[in-house]
Structure formats: structure tokens, C-alpha cells
Design an enzyme around this catalytic site. Structure first.
Site, PDB file in Angstrom:
ATOM      1  N   ASN A  57      -0.640  -0.797  -2.470  1.00 15.31           N
ATOM      2  CA  ASN A  57       0.766  -1.179  -2.595  1.00 15.31           C
ATOM      3  C   ASN A  57       0.879  -2.602  -3.156  1.00 15.31           C
ATOM      4  O   ASN A  57       1.186  -3.563  -2.456  1.00 15.31           O
ATOM      5  CB  ASN A  57       1.477  -1.052  -1.243  1.00 15.31           C
ATOM      6  CG  ASN A  57       2.976  -1.159  -1.378  1.00 15.31           C
ATOM      7  OD1 ASN A  57       3.496  -1.634  -2.379  1.00 15.31           O
ATOM      8  ND2 ASN A  57       3.675  -0.718  -0.348  1.00 15.31           N
ATOM      9  N   GLU A 114       0.406  -5.120   8.154  1.00 13.89           N
ATOM     10  CA  GLU A 114      -0.589  -4.414   7.367  1.00 13.89           C
ATOM     11  C   GLU A 114       0.122  -3.783   6.182  1.00 13.89           C
ATOM     12  O   GLU A 114       1.269  -3.350   6.308  1.00 13.89           O
ATOM     13  CB  GLU A 114      -1.293  -3.311   8.159  1.00 13.89           C
ATOM     14  CG  GLU A 114      -2.184  -3.789   9.275  1.00 13.89           C
ATOM     15  CD  GLU A 114      -1.472  -3.840  10.620  1.00 13.89           C
ATOM     16  OE1 GLU A 114      -0.308  -3.384  10.722  1.00 13.89           O
ATOM     17  OE2 GLU A 114      -2.072  -4.355  11.574  1.00 13.89           O
ATOM     18  N   TYR A 123       5.045 -10.195  -0.475  1.00 16.02           N
ATOM     19  CA  TYR A 123       4.603 -10.982   0.668  1.00 16.02           C
ATOM     20  C   TYR A 123       3.989 -12.304   0.209  1.00 16.02           C
ATOM     21  O   TYR A 123       4.308 -13.366   0.757  1.00 16.02           O
ATOM     22  CB  TYR A 123       3.614 -10.190   1.532  1.00 16.02           C
ATOM     23  CG  TYR A 123       4.159  -8.867   2.017  1.00 16.02           C
ATOM     24  CD1 TYR A 123       5.493  -8.736   2.406  1.00 16.02           C
ATOM     25  CD2 TYR A 123       3.364  -7.740   2.088  1.00 16.02           C
ATOM     26  CE1 TYR A 123       5.998  -7.522   2.846  1.00 16.02           C
ATOM     27  CE2 TYR A 123       3.855  -6.523   2.534  1.00 16.02           C
ATOM     28  CZ  TYR A 123       5.172  -6.416   2.900  1.00 16.02           C
ATOM     29  OH  TYR A 123       5.679  -5.223   3.334  1.00 16.02           O
ATOM     30  N   ALA A 178      10.988  -0.733   4.732  1.00 12.00           N
ATOM     31  CA  ALA A 178      11.296   0.379   3.831  1.00 12.00           C
ATOM     32  C   ALA A 178      12.565   0.056   3.052  1.00 12.00           C
ATOM     33  O   ALA A 178      13.550  -0.416   3.633  1.00 12.00           O
ATOM     34  CB  ALA A 178      11.480   1.675   4.615  1.00 12.00           C
TER      35      ALA A 178
END
Length: 146
Positions: free
Chosen positions: A109, A104, A116, A71
Site C-alpha cells: 500500500n 500497520e 503517513y 478507510a
């Protein structure tokens, strides 16, 4: 400049507040604090000029690291915070002798998926209806520790 530190009681409170902003089912401050004290976990926080700006948590089982949450404060997104946290967790995985890490991410998103993939994570599967509020598929990613 982004500074990465282990989660503390003070940063667990800030992380819980961020959880409430970012996620439909946020973790509590107590849960975050317990995880930060777990020897089989790595909960790291990011700071910019001493201000809490994000966190990433990883659970370690055998030779696998499971990224549970990442986050970043909305005002600090796309400023390298997520990348710094993920690089720090990859280094933690290397030091602990893990073979790979998994996570996950919501199918919608795209920003997180781009982050990633930029840093070597590979999409390896789909978990149908993994997320609730709203119901959505998750993409499963792996990162092989070198």
C-alpha cells in the site's frame, strides 16, 4: 471541505459498508459502534458536503495510540480525506497526552505509506505475514506526538 466528527450509530453503519469494500476481513457495524462508544478509543468520520467519505479508528492504552483502521471511499481518495483523518487523530492523541501512535500498513500500500511519511510517521519495523487474504507483510509506523 472535509468535516471530521465522532462516529455515531449512523456513521458506524456507513463505516461498516466501507469496511466491506476496502478490507478482506471487515469489522462489523456492531464492532464499530462498540468501539465508538469505548472511552479508550477515538473513532472519527470524515464528511464532504454532508456525505460520509471515510473514517479512522484509534485505540488508546497508557500513553500509546494504536490506529486500527483508516478507510476512505474510493471516489474520495487522494482528495485530502485520509490526511484530515490522520491530523484529527494526531490532535486527539495530543489532547489525551499520548506519547506516540502506531499503525500497520500493507507493504504493497504505497499510497498510504506516502501519506503517513508526508505527515511525519516513521517506518520502524516489519511484521512478517501480518495480513491474510492475501498473505502479506506489514510495515510498522510510529508517530511521536508533540
Amino acid at each position: 471541505m472535509i468535516e471530521i466528527q465522532k462516529m455515531t450509530a449512523a456513521s458506524a453503519k456507513a463505516a461498516a459498508e466501507l469496511e466491506a469494500i476496502c478490507f478482506a476481513s471487515p469489522w462489523s457495524e456492531d464492532a464499530l459502534l462498540q468501539m465508538s462508544e469505548n472511552p479508550n478509543a477515538s473513532f472519527l468520520c470524515a464528511f464532504s458536503d454532508g456525505v460520509f467519505v471515510g473514517y479512522a479508528g484509534m485505540l488508546c492504552v497508557l500513553d500509546e495510540g494504536q490506529i486500527c483502521n483508516v478507510a476512505v471511499c474510493p471516489a474520495y481518495r487522494r482528495m485530502g480525506v485520509g490526511a484530515a483523518l490522520m491530523k484529527a487523530q494526531a490532535e486527539t492523541a495530543r489532547i489525551r497526552g499520548l506519547s506516540f501512535m502506531t499503525l500497520e500498513v500493507r507493504a504493497s500500500n504505497l499510497a498510504a505509506q506516502g501519506l503517513y511519511e508526508k505527515y511525519g510517521w516513521e517506518k520502524v519495523g516489519v511484521r512478517k505475514n501480518f495480513y491474510q487474504k492475501p498473505r502479506e507483510d506489514a510495515f510498522l509506523y510510529n508517530y511521536y506526538v508533540t
